[in-house]
Design a protein around this motif. Structure first.
Motif, PDB file in Angstrom:
ATOM      1  N   UNK A  35      10.621 -17.867  41.849  1.00  0.00           N
ATOM      2  CA  UNK A  35       9.778 -17.764  43.144  1.00  0.00           C
ATOM      3  C   UNK A  35      10.522 -18.041  44.283  1.00  0.00           C
ATOM      4  N   UNK A  36      11.775 -18.692  44.008  1.00  0.00           N
ATOM      5  CA  UNK A  36      12.383 -18.926  45.300  1.00  0.00           C
ATOM      6  C   UNK A  36      13.152 -17.528  45.759  1.00  0.00           C
ATOM      7  N   UNK A  37      13.663 -17.015  44.631  1.00  0.00           N
ATOM      8  CA  UNK A  37      14.369 -15.671  45.089  1.00  0.00           C
ATOM      9  C   UNK A  37      13.315 -14.597  45.545  1.00  0.00           C
ATOM     10  N   UNK A  38      12.130 -14.687  45.015  1.00  0.00           N
ATOM     11  CA  UNK A  38      10.895 -13.668  45.512  1.00  0.00           C
ATOM     12  C   UNK A  38      10.770 -14.041  46.851  1.00  0.00           C
ATOM     13  N   UNK A  39      10.730 -15.286  47.346  1.00  0.00           N
ATOM     14  CA  UNK A  39      10.492 -15.553  48.918  1.00  0.00           C
ATOM     15  C   UNK A  39      11.655 -15.293  49.567  1.00  0.00           C
ATOM     16  N   UNK A  40      12.614 -14.586  49.218  1.00  0.00           N
ATOM     17  CA  UNK A  40      13.929 -14.123  49.972  1.00  0.00           C
ATOM     18  C   UNK A  40      14.970 -15.236  50.315  1.00  0.00           C
ATOM     19  N   UNK A  41      14.908 -16.368  49.595  1.00  0.00           N
ATOM     20  CA  UNK A  41      15.694 -17.377  49.975  1.00  0.00           C
ATOM     21  C   UNK A  41      17.300 -16.856  49.420  1.00  0.00           C
ATOM     22  N   UNK A  42      18.362 -17.591  49.957  1.00  0.00           N
ATOM     23  CA  UNK A  42      19.692 -17.068  49.488  1.00  0.00           C
ATOM     24  C   UNK A  42      20.068 -17.719  48.354  1.00  0.00           C
ATOM     25  N   UNK A  43      19.555 -18.682  47.943  1.00  0.00           N
ATOM     26  CA  UNK A  43      20.013 -19.246  46.600  1.00  0.00           C
ATOM     27  C   UNK A  43      19.248 -20.574  46.019  1.00  0.00           C
ATOM     28  N   UNK A  44      19.462 -20.841  44.957  1.00  0.00           N
ATOM     29  CA  UNK A  44      18.551 -21.849  44.207  1.00  0.00           C
ATOM     30  C   UNK A  44      19.122 -23.170  44.231  1.00  0.00           C
ATOM     31  N   UNK A  45      18.578 -24.389  44.386  1.00  0.00           N
ATOM     32  CA  UNK A  45      19.160 -25.541  44.592  1.00  0.00           C
ATOM     33  C   UNK A  45      18.800 -26.135  42.959  1.00  0.00           C
ATOM     34  N   UNK A  46      19.702 -26.266  41.896  1.00  0.00           N
ATOM     35  CA  UNK A  46      19.379 -26.958  40.578  1.00  0.00           C
ATOM     36  C   UNK A  46      18.873 -28.415  40.840  1.00  0.00           C
ATOM     37  N   UNK A  47      17.890 -28.812  41.430  1.00  0.00           N
ATOM     38  CA  UNK A  47      17.640 -30.136  41.802  1.00  0.00           C
ATOM     39  C   UNK A  47      17.608 -31.219  40.573  1.00  0.00           C
ATOM     40  N   UNK A  48      18.137 -32.159  40.992  1.00  0.00           N
ATOM     41  CA  UNK A  48      18.226 -33.354  40.005  1.00  0.00           C
ATOM     42  C   UNK A  48      16.889 -33.983  39.820  1.00  0.00           C
TER      43      UNK A  48
END
Ligand code: SPV
Ligand code: MG
Length: 559
Positions: A35-48
């Motif tokens: 969903x992060x990618x679908x909304x056009x963001x540059x990357x994903x934060x694998x958040x702790x």
């Protein structure tokens, strides 16, 4: 092979080199990353924080490195944008950091962020216990991390927690400088202030010594544009995915509990179509068209036109009921055959009726009528289902009950034409003169009462009711399996023989019209075709006489 894709670390590096702010969003699984990618963001934060929350445990190094890594990998697999992994303090000391970097880099993660707190850390927004690691210790971790990375584009971002821990700007700058000198590729300067003021102060003092990363969770009013103008290179919206999903799920579950139905919330939630799309179902369907070669489905033809007029014991029950519909302890014989075939994923069943054919009815079973049933026998009935004589075909008489495993054994045969046959007929021989028997190339081996299956494929030499006593090796079960080539052969030999034997006796039949499948098989064997014998010694019975019928009812009572 698909084209070699650019390494995700290189993808991220390029973004760092280009003008403009990089915007990444926190996620906790493959779906949220997508969903992060679908909304056009540059990357994903694998958040702790997100990953811990998704396990319903505190963000305090309760989970292990491998658990965080597994989730980061899942996210990475789900998207084509780079993953920046929150690796807390590096899960221990410099030794743990080295192991962590190796693992994360080899998993395809583009960058790791490590923070200068004591292990085990607690989330930066939890009051109290925000203990910083000694500067030199953390410098050692950065040196360790940079020493083991394989690809030059892989990034190690150092997170400065001095402002979080209340140590002030000077300490934050001192640390940031030391970390960049040790090789950190960027500095994440974290703040829990309600305004960006202390971040702005840090930015000015920092003077662009390295790229800066921020997490504006508490100073959320600041825009990406403002941050970009301030010179920030990457902004992380760290936890909004999990917070949004908590609220959405809670409201949905609450509504279902309150309304006692899901109807009012159906429009508020994602449709099943959206779910399938996010799973990648449409891509899977495309690939399926290209690559999926399903097993050819097996069709079943059950000739069931006969009236059993010659079988005195069954004559009365059969007067008004065709064999497939005869009741065996609460289910018709046909239903029992269908249920067994269905367990083998065989669904395409056609019955050819004749005598009281109008009564043959069962969901999922096609019925064809042999209108000339009074003058013909099973071969003509089988030919009535000509449309189904294509590909792999199982032909089974209507008065046979069988276990799935014997059919399964038959279906494993690699021969074009295979018959299921039982050598234990010897003990039952003599009871029924019209028994279909088989004479084999290799007679079955008997040792007292034990029987050995002949290991190599055995072929029929003779098949029918007219086999001389000394050549009777097997009883044919009435079940035949044809490969695609076998089906074609049956059709070809049928057409050939029909012309050749028009109005002439055909093996045991007085004329071709009254032929049985066994007559055609005999003609084929005589003509050089091979009919393989698949040997079984149990797992089937025929319902051919009142005695059989009663026994089958007894055996299947309650089943
Ligand atoms: C996380 O997302 O786990 C972070 C960012 O470390 S924060 O929670 O804002 O500290
Ligand atoms: Mg974190």
């Amino acid at each position: 092979m698909s084209q070699q894709k650019e390494n995700k670390a290189s993808q991220l590096r390029k973004m760092f080199k280009k003008k403009g702010i990089i915007r990444i969003v926190g996620a906790h699984d493959g779906l949220s990353a997508k969903l992060v990618e679908k909304n056009g963001f540059d990357g994903v934060w694998a958040s702790g924080l997100e990953i811990s929350t998704s396990f319903a445990v505190p963000d305090a190094n309760i989970l292990t490195m491998s658990q965080y890594l597994e989730v980061a990998k899942t996210m990475n697999d789900a998207v084509s944008i780079p993953i920046v992994a929150d690796c807390d303090t590096g899960y221990g000391n410099s030794n743990n950091v080295m192991y962590m970097v190796k693992k994360y880099e080899s998993a395809g993660i583009a960058a790791v962020v490590i923070e200068d707190k004591q292990f085990p850390k607690v989330n930066s927004f939890i009051p109290g216990r925000q203990e910083l690691a000694p500067l030199s210790e953390f410098v050692g971790k950065i040196l360790a991390a940079k020493s083991v990375q394989e690809h030059p584009d892989f990034m190690v971002i150092a997170r400065v927690e001095a402002l979080i821990a209340g140590w002030g700007q000077e300490e934050a700058l001192r640390r940031a400088n030391a970390y960049v000198d040790a090789g950190a590729d960027a500095i994440l300067i974290h703040s829990k202030s309600k305004t960006p003021d202390e971040i702005i102060e840090f930015i000015h003092a920092w003077n662009n010594k390295s790229p800066l990363v921020v997490v504006p969770t508490t100073y959320s009013a600041v825009t990406a544009e403002e941050l970009e103008k301030l010179g920030i290179k990457m902004v992380i919206y760290a936890n909004h995915g999990i917070r949004a999903s908590i609220k959405a799920m809670d409201m949905t579950f609450g509504a279902i509990a309150a309304y006692g139905t899901t109807k009012p919330i159906e429009k508020e939630i994602a449709s099943m179509e959206e779910v399938f799309e996010l799973q990648g179902m449409s891509v899977m369907k495309l690939m399926e068209k290209k690559y999926y070669r399903p097993q050819e489905p097996i069709k079943v033809i059950i000739p069931a036109a006969g009236s059993y007029e010659d079988e005195i014991s069954l004559k009365d029950i059969m007067q008004d009921i065709p064999m497939p519909m005869i009741d065996i302890s609460g289910k018709s014989l046909l239903q029992r055959q269908q249920e067994t075939l269905n367990t083998l994923s065989i669904q395409d069943i056609t019955v050819v009726g004749g005598h009281r054919g109008d009564k043959i009815q069962l969901d999922g079973v096609a019925v064809i009528q042999n209108n000339d049933y009074k003058n013909t026998r099973d071969l003509e009935s089988i030919m009535c289902a000509r449309d189904k004589l294509e590909g792999k075909v199982l032909i089974c008489y209507s008065d046979i009950l069988f276990d799935a495993d014997v059919i399964d054994k038959l279906l494993k045969s690699m021969a074009d034409i295979s018959i299921l046959a039982d050598p234990t007929y010897v003990e039952r021989a003599g009871k029924k003169p019209d028994m279909d028997l088989v004479s084999a190339e290799n007679p079955p081996v008997f040792n007292k009462r034990r029987i050995l299956s002949v290991a190599k494929t055995n072929y029929a030499v003779k098949i029918g009711t007219d086999i001389p006593e000394e050549q009777r090796h097997y009883e044919w079960t009435g079940i035949t399996f044809l490969s695609s080539a076998g089906t074609q052969k049956i059709k070809d030999w049928y057409e050939k023989s029909k012309i050749k034997y028009a109005n002439r006796p055909f093996h045991t039949a007085p004329n071709f019209k009254q032929a049985s499948l066994t007559d055609l098989l005999q003609e084929m064997i005589d003509g050089g075709e091979k009919v393989a014998i698949v040997e079984i010694t149990s797992g089937w019975m025929e319902v051919h006489t009142m005695e059989n019928y009663k026994l089958s009812c007894e055996l299947l009572a309650g089943k």
